[in-house]
Design a protein around this motif. Structure first.
Motif, PDB file in Angstrom:
ATOM      1  N   ILE A 235       0.813  -1.217   0.000  1.00  0.00           N
ATOM      2  CA  ILE A 235       0.000   0.000   0.000  1.00  0.00           C
ATOM      3  C   ILE A 235       0.849   1.270   0.000  1.00  0.00           C
ATOM      4  CG2 ILE A 235      -0.317   0.599   2.464  1.00  0.00           C
ATOM      5  CD1 ILE A 235      -3.357   0.528   1.922  1.00  0.00           C
ATOM      6  N   VAL A 236       2.137   1.150   0.344  1.00  0.00           N
ATOM      7  CA  VAL A 236       2.988   2.334   0.529  1.00  0.00           C
ATOM      8  C   VAL A 236       3.151   3.132  -0.750  1.00  0.00           C
ATOM      9  CG1 VAL A 236       5.358   3.075   0.964  1.00  0.00           C
ATOM     10  CG2 VAL A 236       4.233   1.523   2.548  1.00  0.00           C
ATOM     11  N   LYS A 237       3.438   2.462  -1.871  1.00  0.00           N
ATOM     12  CA  LYS A 237       3.715   3.208  -3.097  1.00  0.00           C
ATOM     13  C   LYS A 237       2.499   3.996  -3.553  1.00  0.00           C
ATOM     14  CE  LYS A 237       4.685   0.744  -6.746  1.00  0.00           C
ATOM     15  NZ  LYS A 237       3.438   0.804  -7.553  1.00  0.00           N
ATOM     16  N   GLY A 238       1.329   3.348  -3.569  1.00  0.00           N
ATOM     17  CA  GLY A 238       0.125   4.060  -3.977  1.00  0.00           C
ATOM     18  C   GLY A 238      -0.196   5.216  -3.052  1.00  0.00           C
ATOM     19  N   TRP A 239      -0.050   4.989  -1.756  1.00  0.00           N
ATOM     20  CA  TRP A 239      -0.286   6.048  -0.764  1.00  0.00           C
ATOM     21  C   TRP A 239       0.684   7.197  -0.977  1.00  0.00           C
ATOM     22  CZ3 TRP A 239       3.133   7.664   3.112  1.00  0.00           C
ATOM     23  CH2 TRP A 239       2.594   8.505   4.097  1.00  0.00           C
ATOM     24  N   ALA A 240       1.954   6.891  -1.196  1.00  0.00           N
ATOM     25  CA  ALA A 240       2.965   7.932  -1.378  1.00  0.00           C
ATOM     26  C   ALA A 240       2.693   8.762  -2.625  1.00  0.00           C
ATOM     27  CB  ALA A 240       4.352   7.296  -1.459  1.00  0.00           C
ATOM     28  N   ILE A 241       2.297   8.109  -3.712  1.00  0.00           N
ATOM     29  CA  ILE A 241       1.976   8.837  -4.937  1.00  0.00           C
ATOM     30  C   ILE A 241       0.779   9.746  -4.713  1.00  0.00           C
ATOM     31  CG2 ILE A 241       1.114   8.587  -7.303  1.00  0.00           C
ATOM     32  CD1 ILE A 241       2.808   6.023  -7.501  1.00  0.00           C
ATOM     33  N   GLU A 242      -0.254   9.217  -4.054  1.00  0.00           N
ATOM     34  CA  GLU A 242      -1.436  10.032  -3.793  1.00  0.00           C
ATOM     35  C   GLU A 242      -1.094  11.222  -2.895  1.00  0.00           C
ATOM     36  OE1 GLU A 242      -5.975   9.755  -1.935  1.00  0.00           O
ATOM     37  OE2 GLU A 242      -4.784   7.916  -2.194  1.00  0.00           O
ATOM     38  N   GLN A 243      -0.292  10.988  -1.863  1.00  0.00           N
ATOM     39  CA  GLN A 243       0.103  12.066  -0.964  1.00  0.00           C
ATOM     40  C   GLN A 243       0.904  13.130  -1.710  1.00  0.00           C
ATOM     41  OE1 GLN A 243      -0.407  12.429   2.640  1.00  0.00           O
ATOM     42  NE2 GLN A 243      -2.020  11.033   2.031  1.00  0.00           N
ATOM     43  N   ALA A 244       1.868  12.707  -2.516  1.00  0.00           N
ATOM     44  CA  ALA A 244       2.699  13.658  -3.254  1.00  0.00           C
ATOM     45  C   ALA A 244       1.869  14.444  -4.268  1.00  0.00           C
ATOM     46  CB  ALA A 244       3.828  12.914  -3.967  1.00  0.00           C
TER      47      ALA A 244
END
Length: 292
Positions: free
Chosen positions: A133-142
Motif C-alpha cells: 500500500i505504501v507506493k500508492g499512498w505515497a503517490i497520492e500524498q505527493a
C-alpha cells in the motif's frame, strides 16, 4: 492545443513520472514550474523509501521487523515543509504532527486487512511488509501536496503522478482535458490491453509478471489486476487484494462493500491471457472510464 510537460524521478527502484498539462499559452510557465516541483516530489519519495524500505537496515519497517515499534508512538516536527499543505498549516509554522507516516501506514494496513477480509495482509513470509500500500499512498500524498496546488491556482489544467503501474490524476473543473491510461499486457510490455479514460481518479496494477510471487495468495486465477478508484491508496489496496484472493473471491468481497461497489472498476488478466472487465453496478460490457 494542449501541451504536456513530463519529468522522470528514480526512487524506490522504479521510475516515477510527473506530468503537467496546459494550453499553449502556459507552455513556458509549465516548463519552469515542473522543473521547480519535481525535486520536491523526488525528496518526498526518497523520504518514503528511507522510512518503509524492507531492504534498508535503517528504515522504520526494518526496525519493526527487529521488534522496535517505537515509530508508532512518536510524533514528528514539521518546519517550513511542503508537506504542511495537506495538513492545512501555513508555511513556516513549526508544530507537532499527531503521528508519523509509519503510524499512518500501520493504521491503513490494518483497515485494509479488515476491508478485504484478511486478503490484504501486511505480514508476508512472517514479517511486517506494508509495501503493498505504501507506493500508492505515497503517490497520492505527493500528488495532493505538490501538484493539486498547481491546478487549484490555475498554473496548469491537469496533473498526474505515476510509477510502477500506479497513477493518480486530476483535472481542473473548467478544463475538458482527459487522461488516457493504457493497461499493459503482462505477457508483452509493449502491448496495451485496454485504455482507461480518467479525469480525477487513480489506477493501480498488481501482478506477478515483473516481481514474481511477492504477494501471499490463496488463489492463482489472476495474472494481473488493474483497479480504478477515486484514491490511489485504495486502488492499490484492491489491486493487491484481487491478486491475493483470486477473481471470484474478490468479486464477492466487493459485492459486500457498498463503497467499493460504487467507486471501483477493474481489468483482470487471467493466467491463460484472457481479459475481463469488472464494473460492479454498471455491467462488464461497458468501456472503462472514470470522470469524477
Amino acid at each position: 492545443m494542449t501541451v504536456i510537460q513530463a519529468r522522470v524521478i528514480h526512487a524506490m527502484t522504479i521510475p516515477f513520472t510527473v506530468q503537467l498539462a496546459g494550453n499553449a499559452q502556459q507552455a513556458v510557465q509549465l516548463t519552469t514550474v515542473i522543473d521547480e516541483v519535481t525535486p520536491s516530489i523526488a525528496d518526498y519519495l526518497h523520504h518514503i523509501e528511507a522510512t518503509f524500505s524492507p531492504f534498508r537496515a535503517d528504515s522504520q519497517v526494518s526496525a519493526a521487523r527487529r521488534g522496535d515499534w517505537s515509530a508508532l508512538l512518536s510524533t514528528q516536527t514539521a518546519h517550513n515543509n511542503a508537506h504542511d499543505v495537506s495538513q492545512g498549516v501555513s508555511r513556516g509554522a513549526s508544530h507537532q504532527l499527531p503521528h508519523t507516516d509509519f503510524a499512518e501506514i500501520y493504521a491503513l494496513v490494518q483497515q485494509a486487512k479488515e476491508l478485504t477480509h484478511g486478503h490484504f495482509d501486511p505480514m508476508h513470509a512472517g514479517q511486517y511488509d506494508p509495501t503493498g500500500i505504501v507506493k500508492g499512498w505515497a503517490i497520492e500524498q505527493a500528488h495532493q501536496r505538490f501538484l493539486m496546488p498547481l491546478i487549484n491556482t490555475g498554473v496548469c489544467e491537469a496533473a498526474a503522478l505515476g510509477g510502477g503501474g500506479d497513477i493518480q490524476t486530476a483535472v481542473a473543473s473548467n478544463s475538458d482535458f482527459t487522461w488516457h491510461i493504457g493497461v499493459q499486457d503482462p505477457a508483452n510490455p509493449n502491448a496495451t490491453l485496454r485504455t482507461i479514460t480518467l479525469r480525477n481518479g487513480a489506477v493501480a496494477t498488481s501482478g506477478t509478471s515483473k516481481r514474481g510471487e511477492h504477494i501471499t495468495r490463496s488463489a492463482h486465477d489472476l495474472a494481473q489486476a488493474t483497479v480504478v478508484d477515486d484514491h490511489l491508496t485504495f486502488a492499490d489496496m484492491w489491486a493487491t487484494t484481487a491478486i491475493s484472493a483470486g477473481e471470484q473471491t474478490f468479486r464477492g468481497i466487493v459485492a459486500s462493500n457498498p463503497v467499493a461497489q460504487s467507486n471501483l472498476m477493474a481489468v483482470f488478466v487471467r493466467p491463460d491471457g484472457s481479459v475481463t472487465q469488472f464494473m460492479p453496478g454498471s455491467g462488464d460490457d461497458k468501456p472503462l472510464s472514470h470522470t469524477h
